[in-house]
Each structure stands twice: as C-alpha cells, then as structure tokens.
Design an enzyme around this catalytic site. Structure first.
Site, PDB file in Angstrom:
ATOM      1  N   LYS A  15      -0.539  11.503  -6.453  1.00 60.85           N
ATOM      2  CA  LYS A  15      -0.164  10.779  -5.219  1.00 60.85           C
ATOM      3  C   LYS A  15       1.351  10.603  -5.142  1.00 60.85           C
ATOM      4  O   LYS A  15       1.954  10.840  -4.097  1.00 60.85           O
ATOM      5  CB  LYS A  15      -0.822   9.382  -5.173  1.00 60.85           C
ATOM      6  CG  LYS A  15      -2.328   9.388  -5.152  1.00 60.85           C
ATOM      7  CD  LYS A  15      -2.908   7.991  -4.938  1.00 60.85           C
ATOM      8  CE  LYS A  15      -2.581   6.993  -6.009  1.00 60.85           C
ATOM      9  NZ  LYS A  15      -3.157   7.319  -7.341  1.00 60.85           N
ATOM     10  N   ARG A  90      -5.408  -0.743  -2.316  1.00 60.81           N
ATOM     11  CA  ARG A  90      -6.287  -0.404  -3.439  1.00 60.81           C
ATOM     12  C   ARG A  90      -7.575  -1.209  -3.395  1.00 60.81           C
ATOM     13  O   ARG A  90      -8.448  -0.992  -4.246  1.00 60.81           O
ATOM     14  CB  ARG A  90      -5.569  -0.709  -4.750  1.00 60.81           C
ATOM     15  CG  ARG A  90      -5.013   0.518  -5.484  1.00 60.81           C
ATOM     16  CD  ARG A  90      -4.272   0.006  -6.689  1.00 60.81           C
ATOM     17  NE  ARG A  90      -4.015   0.851  -7.782  1.00 60.81           N
ATOM     18  CZ  ARG A  90      -2.896   1.544  -7.990  1.00 60.81           C
ATOM     19  NH1 ARG A  90      -1.978   1.607  -7.062  1.00 60.81           N
ATOM     20  NH2 ARG A  90      -2.712   2.184  -9.110  1.00 60.81           N
ATOM     21  N   ARG A 129       2.797  12.603 -18.868  1.00 52.12           N
ATOM     22  CA  ARG A 129       3.680  12.318 -17.730  1.00 52.12           C
ATOM     23  C   ARG A 129       4.940  11.584 -18.183  1.00 52.12           C
ATOM     24  O   ARG A 129       4.883  10.708 -19.037  1.00 52.12           O
ATOM     25  CB  ARG A 129       2.900  11.444 -16.743  1.00 52.12           C
ATOM     26  CG  ARG A 129       3.708  10.932 -15.580  1.00 52.12           C
ATOM     27  CD  ARG A 129       2.818  10.497 -14.479  1.00 52.12           C
ATOM     28  NE  ARG A 129       2.430   9.098 -14.599  1.00 52.12           N
ATOM     29  CZ  ARG A 129       1.812   8.446 -13.621  1.00 52.12           C
ATOM     30  NH1 ARG A 129       1.499   9.053 -12.507  1.00 52.12           N
ATOM     31  NH2 ARG A 129       1.485   7.198 -13.785  1.00 52.12           N
ATOM     32  N   ARG A 162       5.497   5.720 -19.400  1.00 52.82           N
ATOM     33  CA  ARG A 162       5.041   4.388 -18.999  1.00 52.82           C
ATOM     34  C   ARG A 162       4.070   3.827 -20.026  1.00 52.82           C
ATOM     35  O   ARG A 162       3.230   4.550 -20.545  1.00 52.82           O
ATOM     36  CB  ARG A 162       4.330   4.475 -17.638  1.00 52.82           C
ATOM     37  CG  ARG A 162       5.278   4.451 -16.478  1.00 52.82           C
ATOM     38  CD  ARG A 162       4.605   4.730 -15.169  1.00 52.82           C
ATOM     39  NE  ARG A 162       3.360   4.024 -14.920  1.00 52.82           N
ATOM     40  CZ  ARG A 162       2.652   4.142 -13.807  1.00 52.82           C
ATOM     41  NH1 ARG A 162       3.071   4.949 -12.844  1.00 52.82           N
ATOM     42  NH2 ARG A 162       1.533   3.488 -13.637  1.00 52.82           N
ATOM     43  N   ARG A 173      -7.658   2.076 -16.218  1.00 53.40           N
ATOM     44  CA  ARG A 173      -7.155   2.251 -14.843  1.00 53.40           C
ATOM     45  C   ARG A 173      -8.105   3.121 -14.028  1.00 53.40           C
ATOM     46  O   ARG A 173      -8.339   2.853 -12.845  1.00 53.40           O
ATOM     47  CB  ARG A 173      -5.746   2.872 -14.866  1.00 53.40           C
ATOM     48  CG  ARG A 173      -4.679   1.856 -15.277  1.00 53.40           C
ATOM     49  CD  ARG A 173      -3.390   2.528 -15.687  1.00 53.40           C
ATOM     50  NE  ARG A 173      -2.756   3.249 -14.608  1.00 53.40           N
ATOM     51  CZ  ARG A 173      -1.888   4.237 -14.783  1.00 53.40           C
ATOM     52  NH1 ARG A 173      -1.556   4.631 -15.990  1.00 53.40           N
ATOM     53  NH2 ARG A 173      -1.358   4.825 -13.743  1.00 53.40           N
TER      54      ARG A 173
HETATM   55  P1  AMP Z   1       0.621   2.900 -10.116  1.00 53.00           P
HETATM   56  O1  AMP Z   1       2.064   3.153 -10.382  1.00 53.00           O
HETATM   57  O2  AMP Z   1       0.225   3.108  -8.699  1.00 53.00           O
HETATM   58  O3  AMP Z   1      -0.257   3.651 -11.085  1.00 53.00           O
HETATM   59  O4  AMP Z   1       0.374   1.344 -10.408  1.00 53.00           O
HETATM   60  C1  AMP Z   1       0.621   0.788 -11.687  1.00 53.00           C
HETATM   61  C2  AMP Z   1      -0.040  -0.576 -11.780  1.00 53.00           C
HETATM   62  O5  AMP Z   1       0.531  -1.456 -10.810  1.00 53.00           O
HETATM   63  C3  AMP Z   1      -1.539  -0.607 -11.505  1.00 53.00           C
HETATM   64  O6  AMP Z   1      -2.316  -0.254 -12.644  1.00 53.00           O
HETATM   65  C4  AMP Z   1      -1.723  -2.070 -11.104  1.00 53.00           C
HETATM   66  O7  AMP Z   1      -1.679  -2.926 -12.237  1.00 53.00           O
HETATM   67  C5  AMP Z   1      -0.452  -2.337 -10.292  1.00 53.00           C
HETATM   68  N1  AMP Z   1      -0.662  -1.997  -8.859  1.00 53.00           N
HETATM   69  C6  AMP Z   1      -0.056  -1.007  -8.167  1.00 53.00           C
HETATM   70  N2  AMP Z   1      -0.470  -1.003  -6.883  1.00 53.00           N
HETATM   71  C7  AMP Z   1      -1.362  -2.010  -6.769  1.00 53.00           C
HETATM   72  C8  AMP Z   1      -2.149  -2.506  -5.699  1.00 53.00           C
HETATM   73  N3  AMP Z   1      -2.106  -1.952  -4.476  1.00 53.00           N
HETATM   74  N4  AMP Z   1      -2.947  -3.572  -5.948  1.00 53.00           N
HETATM   75  C9  AMP Z   1      -2.992  -4.153  -7.159  1.00 53.00           C
HETATM   76  N5  AMP Z   1      -2.296  -3.722  -8.220  1.00 53.00           N
HETATM   77  C10 AMP Z   1      -1.471  -2.657  -8.043  1.00 53.00           C
END
Ligand code: AMP
Length: 216
Positions: A15, A90, A129, A162, A173
């Site tokens: 994404k 989400r 990654r 990360r 996740r």
């Molecule tokens: P990402 O970089 O999109 O993989 O997000 C990393 C982490 O940020 C996720 O595992 C959640 O803990 C938090 N996070 C990101 N976007 C959201 C969202 N829309 N709602 C809740 N938590 C989020």
C-alpha cells in the site's frame, strides 16, 4: 470535487509503495496513518507515546485518537485537491468518520483499490523491508533494493528496520487486519468503490492495475 483514494490491503502488500508512486504521478497528497504515528513518536509527542504502546504490540491505536489525527491532517492545504489514504480507515468506525469528514471538505471517496496478498509472502516481505528514517520511503532488500545499501534513494537518509516488522508482531498485525480491517471490504464493495488488485505481481504491474482502477 476533490478526489480521495482509499488503499486497502493487509500489512506488507505494498500500500505504502503504491501510494508513494501514485502521489508522485497525480500530485495528490499521500497520507499514511502509520507514518503520522511514527513522526509523532520521533518527536516524542503525547500522541506518539500513546500510539507506541499499541504499535509495538501490533494492535490498532484507538479510533478516537486516530480519527482526530487524520482530521487534522486532512484539513491542511496540500489536501485541497484530495489525497491518497494509506492505512486509514482500518475499522468501520473510521470509515464512517471519514465519510463525515469528507462531506465537510466537499470531497468523497472515489475508489478503494484493494491490494490482495498471500500471508506467507507478506511475512517474508515485511521481515525484509527497510524504511527511510527521514520520510518513510520503503525498500526491500530482496524485491526493491536501494541503490546504495542502507541509504534512501530519494533523500539519502538512513534505512532502518521497523520494530513492528519483526515476525511475531507481523503475525499479530495480519491477525488484527483479518479481525478488524477485513470488514471494510464489504463496506466499500457494497458502495461500489472496491476494485480488487493482485498484489503479488511486480511493483510496476501493480501500479498499472492501480492506474486503471483510478480511471474507472
Ligand atoms: P502501518 O504503517 O500502516 O503498518 O501502521 C503501523 C501501526 O500504526 C499499526 O500496526 C497500528 O498500530 C497503527 N495504525 C496505523 N494506522 C492505523 C489506523 N488507521 N487505526 C489504528 N491504528 C493504526
């Protein structure tokens, strides 16, 4: 009318990579909720510290906190023509809140490309990654390596792995995605916005499919 694109799909499916490419091509702002949380954490804001307690476990940050952060971001000038949303919404509550926010900004979700991936490949992709410290650009040492090891092609900043890309957290996740985020698919399918895209193709092929989805 402004254009909002919601990119859906499990963690690691691409994404962020696609959102970056499309943002460059269309000029629309790229809004990644995960990047916003990480930026807050880097700056040690209260929001960042709170988010970290959830992120480190692979859990979702509570809806009210996430929605407030996105509301503030969407209000900035660079979203005047719309934006590409990556990682938000989400949950169904976030999708409902997005509709309300966009109505205020006289916008709407035009299309929701859903990038589909296979779980085993996702775990492998996430554990290989590398993310750029300065701006969150994404690389993968197997599938999309940087030109120079450990250095971002775009801004020269350090690449790091990360914390939540470790295999145990990645599995959580993906489970959280299946439990909470997968419900959004029917939401966008029912309102005719969902377009399915095979995320197991090359980056270029996925981009081509995204471009076709955007034209619809
Ligand atoms: P990402 O970089 O999109 O993989 O997000 C990393 C982490 O940020 C996720 O595992 C959640 O803990 C938090 N996070 C990101 N976007 C959201 C969202 N829309 N709602 C809740 N938590 C989020």
């Amino acid at each position: 009318m402004t254009t909002f694109i919601v990119i859906l799909g499990p963690p690691g499916v691409g994404k962020g990579t696609q959102a970056e490419i499309l943002s460059e091509r269309t000029g629309l702002a790229h809004i990644s909720s995960g990047d916003l949380f990480r930026e807050n954490l880097k700056n040690q804001t209260d929001l960042g510290k709170l988010a970290q307690t959830y992120m480190s476990k692979g859990e979702l940050v509570p809806d009210d906190v996430t929605i407030g952060m996105i509301r503030e971001r969407l209000g900035r000038l660079d979203c005047a023509n719309g934006a590409i949303l990556d990682g938000f919404p989400r949950t169904p509550a976030q999708a409902d809140a997005l509709e309300i926010m966009l109505a205020e900004f006289k916008g709407r979700v035009d299309v929701a490309p859903f990038i589909i991936g296979n779980d085993d490949v996702l775990v492998d992709r996430l554990s290989t990654r590398w993310t750029c410290r300065a701006n969150g650009h994404i690389f993968n040492h197997k599938f999309n390596p940087p030109k120079e090891n450990g250095k971002c092609d775009y801004d020269g900043s350090e690449l790091y792995q990360r914390d939540d890309d470790k295999p145990e957290t990645v599995k959580r996740r993906i489970q959280v995605y299946l439990d909470q985020t997968a419900q959004l698919l029917s939401y966008y399918r029912d309102n005719g916005k969902l377009v399915e895209i095979d995320g197991m193709q090359t980056i270029d092929q996925v981009t081509q499919a995204m471009v076709i989805a955007l034209k619809k």
